[in-house]
Scaffold this active site. Structure first.
Site, PDB file in Angstrom:
ATOM      1  CG  ASP A 194     -25.079 -14.626 -30.299  1.00  0.00           C
ATOM      2  OD1 ASP A 194     -24.485 -15.660 -30.679  1.00  0.00           O
ATOM      3  OD2 ASP A 194     -25.655 -13.850 -31.086  1.00  0.00           O
ATOM      4  CG  ASP A 231     -32.181 -23.193 -48.248  1.00  0.00           C
ATOM      5  OD1 ASP A 231     -33.221 -23.440 -48.876  1.00  0.00           O
ATOM      6  OD2 ASP A 231     -31.614 -24.017 -47.492  1.00  0.00           O
ATOM      7  CD  GLU A 290     -36.796 -29.936 -49.298  1.00  0.00           C
ATOM      8  OE1 GLU A 290     -36.702 -30.572 -48.251  1.00  0.00           O
ATOM      9  OE2 GLU A 290     -37.394 -28.844 -49.364  1.00  0.00           O
ATOM     10  CG  HIS A 331     -31.736 -28.544 -42.784  1.00  0.00           C
ATOM     11  ND1 HIS A 331     -31.576 -28.817 -44.130  1.00  0.00           N
ATOM     12  CD2 HIS A 331     -32.905 -27.881 -42.668  1.00  0.00           C
ATOM     13  CE1 HIS A 331     -32.617 -28.331 -44.786  1.00  0.00           C
ATOM     14  NE2 HIS A 331     -33.430 -27.756 -43.930  1.00  0.00           N
ATOM     15  CG  ASP A 332     -35.347 -30.830 -43.369  1.00  0.00           C
ATOM     16  OD1 ASP A 332     -35.342 -29.981 -42.457  1.00  0.00           O
ATOM     17  OD2 ASP A 332     -35.628 -30.563 -44.557  1.00  0.00           O
TER      18      ASP A 332
HETATM   19  O1  TEU Z   1     -38.323 -29.213 -46.056  1.00  0.00           O
HETATM   20  C1  TEU Z   1     -39.458 -29.687 -46.708  1.00  0.00           C
HETATM   21  C2  TEU Z   1     -39.891 -30.977 -46.297  1.00  0.00           C
HETATM   22  O2  TEU Z   1     -40.408 -31.719 -47.092  1.00  0.00           O
HETATM   23  C3  TEU Z   1     -39.678 -31.284 -44.876  1.00  0.00           C
HETATM   24  O3  TEU Z   1     -40.667 -30.629 -44.208  1.00  0.00           O
HETATM   25  C4  TEU Z   1     -39.735 -32.702 -44.610  1.00  0.00           C
HETATM   26  O4  TEU Z   1     -40.940 -33.238 -45.018  1.00  0.00           O
HETATM   27  C5  TEU Z   1     -39.643 -32.863 -43.149  1.00  0.00           C
HETATM   28  O5  TEU Z   1     -38.622 -32.083 -42.646  1.00  0.00           O
HETATM   29  C6  TEU Z   1     -39.363 -34.273 -42.857  1.00  0.00           C
HETATM   30  O6  TEU Z   1     -39.410 -34.365 -41.521  1.00  0.00           O
HETATM   31  C7  TEU Z   1     -37.935 -27.919 -46.316  1.00  0.00           C
HETATM   32  C8  TEU Z   1     -36.799 -27.532 -45.416  1.00  0.00           C
HETATM   33  O7  TEU Z   1     -35.696 -28.343 -45.692  1.00  0.00           O
HETATM   34  C9  TEU Z   1     -37.252 -27.611 -43.999  1.00  0.00           C
HETATM   35  O8  TEU Z   1     -36.224 -27.373 -43.093  1.00  0.00           O
HETATM   36  C10 TEU Z   1     -38.364 -26.609 -43.826  1.00  0.00           C
HETATM   37  O9  TEU Z   1     -38.907 -26.723 -42.535  1.00  0.00           O
HETATM   38  C11 TEU Z   1     -39.481 -26.797 -44.841  1.00  0.00           C
HETATM   39  O10 TEU Z   1     -38.993 -26.993 -46.149  1.00  0.00           O
HETATM   40  C12 TEU Z   1     -40.343 -25.564 -44.903  1.00  0.00           C
HETATM   41  O11 TEU Z   1     -39.633 -24.511 -45.486  1.00  0.00           O
END
Ligand code: TEU
Length: 555
Positions: free
Chosen positions: A26, A99, A253, A325-326
């Site tokens: 999918d 998570d 985090e 992932h960020d």
């Molecule tokens: O990320 C928190 C966070 O600080 C991020 O938003 C960061 O500032 C940003 O991605 C930088 O570009 C966590 C998770 O890892 C993220 O994927 C989520 O979107 C966010 O929290 C909200 O839950």
């Protein structure tokens, strides 16, 4: 409960489930897909997985908006699939951390649906509702994703706080009922046998109840909700009521966190978290920790950031990462190369990072040197953050060319493109068009190819992980930056008693003749790891080829 501190021997692999492996065609990754790749992870040598959210969710922020904490989002599979995955992981000696996203829920969570209904609803106080100031929000706080942090709700003529998207209302941690509900969630997963949690934006839980406007430049009001007044009390309570009863681990985090904050979160006998993620080193190429404001990279600043935590986090334990992932991909970042010297760069960065003191976190695809997404237009980018920031920057009338460059560079989708398993149309990730575009370079950057090529990044990662496991100095040795002022070379040692490891990295695309100091006689040292075959070391010089890394040991 006996705590074995197993996390100090862990090598953790982060799975971003929607992009890892699709088993049912999918175009969306799933849990059976993960199960099918557990042998791959076992062979890589990792012994723990951090799984990004798989809970039920409307997916406004790819699962970081949860509508039911104790169920699985159907496209990912069923709870039976989850149980099987956990069993299969444990069978292979791989632990699993989940998570934990409890700063906010989804706006479709039943608590919020109730909360929204009326001011006297029993769930009203599960969230943070305030009267506006005329037509304006209660204060000037801004969202991490740009724009205001408050959302107006006509039904009750009040605003609710949401530090991320409007679909992610912040929970009211002042309410003891919220805290009790979160404890139930922790217990639910721990009783299933999961081994711990990566705690999403955990330092934002406690909000200063004055709700004053902030003076900060960018995330306005952040001083009122980052490391807020009751945060340590809340985490201590979660720990003593639940976490402490299990041999589990937690990593928080925590953006905008100092060494002293870290000591409070994860210092000796604090009973809060085991370790935190700090973002000092991922902020060296931007201004004020804001990735959209790009700044020229200087190796000296990167070393300063690592040195600060290696030297300063004395009571605690560090997390070691350069991707998640960020973040955008590490190859091509920190002055490295995503083209000519991609392989060298990727191996060098991993070695430099993972031989420091702490627990390594590898992000899926990093082990084959995956690069940033090759998006042709903003329409190909899905991430909600990129689009809200785009709107915010447009409102600020910033130059178009700046906005474009900044968005392509900073978009989180850079790290979220489907995992490249082979060179087929959809990279062996799926048989159907994936939810996010596959990078064209799957033709030569993929797992299949990496398994064949003896000199692949993947095979190097295996050696690096194996080396870490068999070398106690990496866990215990004292860290020392041997030349903090050097602009191109990062050289540090890990020492205990008479034993020493030296890790030397060239952060430039030039060959460098690195002059050794008198007390640096490495003549009798052995080369333990390197990304080049023939290393040139004599008593006074080390010749470092482009992005070369060499690891030496005296015994
Ligand atoms: O990320 C928190 C966070 O600080 C991020 O938003 C960061 O500032 C940003 O991605 C930088 O570009 C966590 C998770 O890892 C993220 O994927 C989520 O979107 C966010 O929290 C909200 O839950």
């Amino acid at each position: 409960m006996k705590h074995t501190n197993w996390y100090k021997d862990a090598v953790i692999y982060q799975i971003y489930p929607r992009s890892f492996k699709d088993s049912n065609g999918d175009g969306f990754g799933d849990i059976p897909g993960i199960i099918s790749k557990l042998d791959y992870l076992k062979e890589l040598g990792v012994n723990c997985v951090w799984l990004s959210p798989v809970y039920n969710s409307p997916q406004a922020d790819n699962g970081y908006d949860i509508s039911d904490y104790c169920s699985i989002y159907p496209p990912f599979g069923t709870m039976d699939d989850f149980d099987l995955m956990l069993k299969e992981m444990h069978k292979r000696g791989i632990r699993l951390i989940m998570d934990l996203v409890v700063n906010h829920t989804s706006s479709e969570h039943p608590w919020f649906i109730e909360s929204r209904k009326s001011k006297d609803n029993p769930y009203r106080d599960f969230y943070i509702w305030k009267k506006g100031k005329g037509k304006n929000p209660p204060n000037n706080w801004t969202s991490f994703f740009g724009g205001k942090a408050w959302e107006y709700d006509e039904l009750t003529d009040e605003w609710y706080l949401r530090i991320f998207t409007k679909e992610q209302p912040d929970l009211n941690w002042e309410n003891p009922k919220v805290r009790e509900e979160v404890k139930k969630i922790l217990k639910f997963w721990l009783d299933k046998g999961v081994d711990g949690f990566r705690c999403d934006v955990i330092n934002l839980l406690s909000k200063d109840q004055s709700f004053k406007s902030g003076h900060e430049l960018l995330v306005k009001g952040s001083s009122y909700f980052v490391n807020g007044p009751r945060i340590h009390e809340f985490l201590n309570d979660l720990n003593l009521s639940v976490l402490d009863n299990y041999d589990c681990m937690t990593v928080g985090e925590t953006c905008f966190t100092t060494l002293e904050d870290a000591r409070m979160y994860a210092g000796k006998d604090r009973h809060e978290l085991n370790m935190i993620f700090n973002f000092d080193h991922t902020s060296v190429d931007n201004y004020l920790g804001v990735k959209w404001l790009m700044r020229k990279f200087k190796l000296i600043n990167l070393k300063k950031a690592f040195d600060k935590w290696q030297y300063g986090n004395k009571e605690g334990w560090n997390s070691l990462f350069i991707e998640n992932h960020d973040q955008r991909r590490s190859v091509g970042r920190f002055n490295t190369s995503s083209t000519t010297y991609r392989k060298e760069s990727s191996k060098m960065l991993a070695t430099m990072c993972y031989l420091q003191k702490g627990t390594p976190f590898i992000y899926q695809g990093q082990e084959i040197g995956m690069t940033n997404g090759d998006f042709a237009s903003l329409d190909e980018i899905q991430d909600t953050e990129t689009h809200t920031i785009n709107e915010t920057m447009k409102k600020m009338h910033l130059p178009k060319s700046f906005i474009k460059k900044s968005l392509y560079n900073g978009t989180r989708d850079n790290a979220r493109t489907p995992m490249q398993w082979d060179d087929s149309k959809y990279a062996g990730f799926s048989t159907k068009t994936p939810w996010l575009k596959v990078n064209e370079n799957k033709s030569f950057i993929n797992v299949k190819e990496s398994l064949i090529d003896e000199n692949s990044i993947l095979n190097y990662f295996k050696k690096l992980i194996e080396y870490r496991k068999n070398e106690p100095l990496i866990k215990d040795g004292v860290y020392l930056d041997l030349d903090p002022k050097n602009k191109n070379v990062y050289i540090y040692s890990r020492k205990k008693d008479n034993e020493e490891i030296v890790c030397i990295s060239n952060f430039s695309d030039r060959t460098i003749k690195y002059k050794l100091k008198k007390n640096q006689n490495y003549k009798d040292y052995q080369i333990k790891l390197s990304n080049y075959q023939n290393n040139e070391i004599d008593s006074s010089f080390i010749t470092l080829k482009p992005y070369e890394v060499v690891v030496l040991k005296n015994k």
